[in-house]
Design an enzyme around this catalytic site. Structure first.
Site, PDB file in Angstrom:
ATOM      1  N   LYS A 137       9.794 -17.632   2.155  1.00 30.76           N
ATOM      2  CA  LYS A 137       8.636 -16.797   2.489  1.00 30.76           C
ATOM      3  C   LYS A 137       7.480 -17.681   2.978  1.00 30.76           C
ATOM      4  O   LYS A 137       6.817 -17.361   3.972  1.00 30.76           O
ATOM      5  CB  LYS A 137       8.198 -16.068   1.221  1.00 30.76           C
ATOM      6  N   THR A 191      -2.150  -5.418 -10.704  1.00 34.34           N
ATOM      7  CA  THR A 191      -2.474  -4.304 -11.595  1.00 34.34           C
ATOM      8  C   THR A 191      -1.968  -4.635 -12.993  1.00 34.34           C
ATOM      9  O   THR A 191      -0.768  -4.807 -13.194  1.00 34.34           O
ATOM     10  CB  THR A 191      -1.817  -3.013 -11.070  1.00 34.34           C
ATOM     11  N   GLU A 251      -6.976  -4.108  -6.814  1.00 35.53           N
ATOM     12  CA  GLU A 251      -6.769  -3.901  -5.384  1.00 35.53           C
ATOM     13  C   GLU A 251      -6.543  -2.415  -5.117  1.00 35.53           C
ATOM     14  O   GLU A 251      -5.798  -1.776  -5.845  1.00 35.53           O
ATOM     15  CB  GLU A 251      -5.516  -4.718  -4.996  1.00 35.53           C
ATOM     16  N   PHE A 252      -7.155  -1.887  -4.064  1.00 38.13           N
ATOM     17  CA  PHE A 252      -6.985  -0.458  -3.784  1.00 38.13           C
ATOM     18  C   PHE A 252      -6.321  -0.196  -2.430  1.00 38.13           C
ATOM     19  O   PHE A 252      -6.369   0.911  -1.922  1.00 38.13           O
ATOM     20  CB  PHE A 252      -8.338   0.261  -3.853  1.00 38.13           C
ATOM     21  N   LYS A 280      -8.537   0.828 -12.039  1.00 34.54           N
ATOM     22  CA  LYS A 280      -7.332   0.783 -11.197  1.00 34.54           C
ATOM     23  C   LYS A 280      -6.298   1.826 -11.648  1.00 34.54           C
ATOM     24  O   LYS A 280      -5.787   2.605 -10.849  1.00 34.54           O
ATOM     25  CB  LYS A 280      -6.728  -0.633 -11.251  1.00 34.54           C
ATOM     26  N   LEU A 312      -3.612  15.544  -0.504  1.00 26.55           N
ATOM     27  CA  LEU A 312      -3.389  16.943  -0.873  1.00 26.55           C
ATOM     28  C   LEU A 312      -2.079  17.458  -0.285  1.00 26.55           C
ATOM     29  O   LEU A 312      -1.818  18.653  -0.320  1.00 26.55           O
ATOM     30  CB  LEU A 312      -4.531  17.825  -0.335  1.00 26.55           C
ATOM     31  N   ALA A 356       1.540  18.435  -0.177  1.00 27.44           N
ATOM     32  CA  ALA A 356       2.715  18.697  -1.015  1.00 27.44           C
ATOM     33  C   ALA A 356       3.936  18.146  -0.290  1.00 27.44           C
ATOM     34  O   ALA A 356       3.935  17.994   0.927  1.00 27.44           O
ATOM     35  CB  ALA A 356       2.861  20.193  -1.233  1.00 27.44           C
ATOM     36  N   GLY A 357       4.982  17.839  -1.015  1.00 26.32           N
ATOM     37  CA  GLY A 357       6.175  17.284  -0.378  1.00 26.32           C
ATOM     38  C   GLY A 357       7.258  17.012  -1.384  1.00 26.32           C
ATOM     39  O   GLY A 357       7.466  17.788  -2.325  1.00 26.32           O
ATOM     40  N   CYS A 411       3.599   1.700  -6.620  1.00 24.28           N
ATOM     41  CA  CYS A 411       2.372   1.810  -7.414  1.00 24.28           C
ATOM     42  C   CYS A 411       2.284   3.066  -8.278  1.00 24.28           C
ATOM     43  O   CYS A 411       2.249   2.966  -9.501  1.00 24.28           O
ATOM     44  CB  CYS A 411       1.171   1.731  -6.481  1.00 24.28           C
TER      45      CYS A 411
HETATM   46  C1  UGA Z   1      -1.362   3.656  -3.523  1.00 25.44           C
HETATM   47  C2  UGA Z   1      -2.865   3.992  -3.456  1.00 25.44           C
HETATM   48  O1  UGA Z   1      -3.084   4.988  -2.446  1.00 25.44           O
HETATM   49  C3  UGA Z   1      -3.707   2.749  -3.172  1.00 25.44           C
HETATM   50  O2  UGA Z   1      -5.087   3.073  -3.237  1.00 25.44           O
HETATM   51  C4  UGA Z   1      -3.380   1.681  -4.217  1.00 25.44           C
HETATM   52  O3  UGA Z   1      -4.110   0.481  -3.999  1.00 25.44           O
HETATM   53  C5  UGA Z   1      -1.892   1.369  -4.166  1.00 25.44           C
HETATM   54  O4  UGA Z   1      -1.160   2.574  -4.458  1.00 25.44           O
HETATM   55  C6  UGA Z   1      -1.594   0.283  -5.172  1.00 25.44           C
HETATM   56  O5  UGA Z   1      -1.802   0.510  -6.360  1.00 25.44           O
HETATM   57  O6  UGA Z   1      -1.264  -0.829  -4.777  1.00 25.44           O
HETATM   58  P1  UGA Z   1       0.549   3.373  -1.687  1.00 25.44           P
HETATM   59  O7  UGA Z   1       1.504   3.442  -2.820  1.00 25.44           O
HETATM   60  O8  UGA Z   1       0.713   2.303  -0.665  1.00 25.44           O
HETATM   61  O9  UGA Z   1      -0.967   3.231  -2.226  1.00 25.44           O
HETATM   62  O10 UGA Z   1       0.639   4.726  -0.865  1.00 25.44           O
HETATM   63  P2  UGA Z   1      -0.005   6.171  -0.811  1.00 25.44           P
HETATM   64  O11 UGA Z   1      -0.411   6.426   0.576  1.00 25.44           O
HETATM   65  O12 UGA Z   1      -1.017   6.439  -1.850  1.00 25.44           O
HETATM   66  O13 UGA Z   1       1.293   7.074  -1.079  1.00 25.44           O
HETATM   67  C7  UGA Z   1       2.041   6.985  -2.276  1.00 25.44           C
HETATM   68  C8  UGA Z   1       3.088   8.073  -2.304  1.00 25.44           C
HETATM   69  O14 UGA Z   1       2.504   9.361  -2.398  1.00 25.44           O
HETATM   70  C9  UGA Z   1       3.974   8.107  -1.050  1.00 25.44           C
HETATM   71  O15 UGA Z   1       5.311   8.326  -1.421  1.00 25.44           O
HETATM   72  C10 UGA Z   1       3.441   9.301  -0.267  1.00 25.44           C
HETATM   73  O16 UGA Z   1       4.393   9.907   0.556  1.00 25.44           O
HETATM   74  C11 UGA Z   1       3.017  10.224  -1.386  1.00 25.44           C
HETATM   75  N1  UGA Z   1       1.940  11.158  -0.987  1.00 25.44           N
HETATM   76  C12 UGA Z   1       0.730  10.694  -0.595  1.00 25.44           C
HETATM   77  C13 UGA Z   1       2.185  12.531  -1.016  1.00 25.44           C
HETATM   78  O17 UGA Z   1       3.288  12.985  -1.375  1.00 25.44           O
HETATM   79  N2  UGA Z   1       1.162  13.383  -0.663  1.00 25.44           N
HETATM   80  C14 UGA Z   1      -0.059  12.938  -0.282  1.00 25.44           C
HETATM   81  O18 UGA Z   1      -0.933  13.767   0.024  1.00 25.44           O
HETATM   82  C15 UGA Z   1      -0.272  11.551  -0.233  1.00 25.44           C
END
Ligand code: UGA
Length: 452
Positions: free
Chosen positions: A47, A133, A163-164, A216, A262, A264-265, A272
């Site tokens: 890496k 985390t 980290e966010f 977090k 918001l 649904a799916g 995370c």
């Molecule tokens: C998430 C958080 O959004 C970040 O703020 C955080 O820093 C990160 O975890 C972490 O702790 O490192 P991430 O897991 O990359 O980020 O992705 P998201 O976009 O939040 O989506 C997570 C899951 O939720 C995905 O499977 C996505 O498809 C699902 N999701 C998201 C939904 O089903 N509906 C939504 O409206 C949004």
């Protein structure tokens, strides 16, 4: 005294970042981008070599470009050598993994290893910042651990800086973060960390270490809860013939609710939300508290992941011998990461039941293949295709797991013309019910009104 480097016209620091995963590498390239001198340390020599040659070890929009620029401008370095990484570092950021253990707790062994390594090798005053985390109270333990192993009289303190960033928008989320949370236990640490982040020009929330650690988990669990809540409401919408897309839209105008997360799916995945919700629930349990809301989010998500299979099972007599198109393998678009993706549970069920799966993902296939190599699995078989429409050819059913743009571009007519039986189970609500009906495609999605 902390060693400082004066570059250009601003005060810049010598920084070490341990771990070149999503958290570490993205932070490193962004620190370099704003002018700090950054050395990344990782035990994985392959890496490190990839990074040294300017190639990002994982797919993330914008990462490659910043990596190349950091190297070119001589502000970004990569090494497997502890001494080289820590030499003169004013701040050492830890971004190593804290994977989930079977009981739901976080595995802190990598953090402990790095803490000890820092204690035994650092020769100047420095601040150790935990970006990974970690459960509430970990920073206190890391600081104690460092003190236990430290050999000389230098000052090493520990700070929390969760980290966010979200995968797929990690660089943007770092450079344009909504806020930077820092958790410190001394004025010295607070000033130093504030100074390091000053060039980003972003709001800084400065709190205690324990509050930073809790922010977090609370933030991630809240977002997971939001998704599970919408999935729960979506399932109810189906029973009362309401439409979750309209419901979400109507809710989103209220800025106390907000418009994001918001959708649904088929449930949340990734490295995370699943891990952090379980770790928070575990932490609560350890303290004798039943965290009912987060527990509910976890329960709803577990069931939601197989909702398409339940829908398909009530429509089909068997999956055995059927050709099934599986569109999208990653846990969300914009990443090649498939950890905890809905595709894993669903494809593994389909293979167990004897289906012939034809899978497509624009970037996630090489990773997914490590778990499910092409060929036979149990009673079924999996073949990977490079064009989404190739997965549909002569298929008896299609499952949509990830809302990639390439998958959204498939038209109702494509489903109608390419499939043997135009039967689509959409876990991401990406298609119009009306258009699918017009094209005579039998279409099932999540929480939507039957007539569209
Ligand atoms: C998430 C958080 O959004 C970040 O703020 C955080 O820093 C990160 O975890 C972490 O702790 O490192 P991430 O897991 O990359 O980020 O992705 P998201 O976009 O939040 O989506 C997570 C899951 O939720 C995905 O499977 C996505 O498809 C699902 N999701 C998201 C939904 O089903 N509906 C939504 O409206 C949004």
């Amino acid at each position: 005294m902390v060693s400082r480097k004066w570059l250009a016209n601003d005060m810049m620091y010598q920084i070490a970042v341990v771990g070149t995963g999503y958290v570490g590498l993205v932070a490193a390239v962004c620190f370099a981008e704003i002018g700090h001198h950054v050395t990344c340390l990782d035990v994985d020599g392959d890496k490190i070599n990839l990074c040294k040659s300017g190639i990002a070890p994982f797919f993330e929009p914008g990462l490659q470009e910043l990596l190349a620029r950091g190297l070119e401008q001589g502000r970004l370095f990569f090494t497997t050598d502890v001494n080289q990484a820590y030499r003169d570092a004013a701040a050492i950021f830890i971004g190593v993994g804290t994977p989930e253990q079977p009981d739901g707790s976080a595995d802190l062994s990598s953090i402990a290893k790095v803490a000890r390594q820092i204690a035994e090798n650092v020769k100047q005053d420095c601040l150790v910042i935990v970006k990974s985390t970690v459960p509430v109270g970990t920073n206190d333990k890391v600081e104690q651990f460092v003190r236990d192993f430290k050999k000389n009289g230098i000052r090493i303190e520990v700070a929390s800086n969760p980290e966010f960033l979200a995968q797929g928008s990690a660089v943007h989320d770092t450079l344009q973060a909504a806020r930077i949370v820092i958790g410190t236990s001394s004025r010295w640490a607070e000033d130093l960390l504030t100074d390091i982040y000053k060039p980003f020009g972003l709001p800084i929330v400065s709190v205690s270490r324990r509050s930073a650690e809790m922010i977090k988990y609370a933030a991630n669990s809240f977002l997971a809860l939001k998704i599970s809540y919408m999935n729960d409401i979506a399932n109810l919408c189906e029973l009362v013939d309401a439409d979750i897309l309209d419901v979400a839209k109507g809710m989103s105008y209220d800025d106390r609710i907000g418009a994001k997360h918001l959708n649904a799916g088929i449930g949340y995945g990734g490295s995370c939300f699943p891990k952090d919700t379980k770790a928070l629930e575990f932490l609560a349990k350890q303290h004798g508290y039943n965290l009912r809301t987060v527990k509910a989010a976890i329960d709803v998500n577990r069931d939601q992941k197989t909702i398409l299979i339940r829908k398909a099972s009530s429509r089909l007599i068997t999956f055995s011998g059927l050709k099934i198109a599986a569109l999208g393998l990653t846990f969300k678009p914009g990443t090649d990461d498939f950890r905890e993706s809905a595709a894993i549970d669903n494809i593994s069920f389909l293979l167990h039941e004897g289906a012939e799966v034809f899978a497509y993902d624009p970037v996630g296939t090489p990773n997914f293949q490590k778990l499910f190599p092409q060929g036979r699995h149990e009673a079924g078989n999996i073949t990977y295709v490079t064009q989404p429409r190739d997965a549909l050819k002569n298929a008896h059913a299609c499952f949509i797991f990830t809302e990639w743009q390439q998958i959204k571009e498939i038209t109702p007519q494509d489903y109608r013309q390419l499939m043997h039986t135009p039967l689509v189970f959409d876990g991401r609500n990406i298609l119009s019910i009306k258009e699918m009906a017009k094209a005579q495609v039998e279409y099932y999605s999540i929480g939507r009104q039957r007539k569209g």
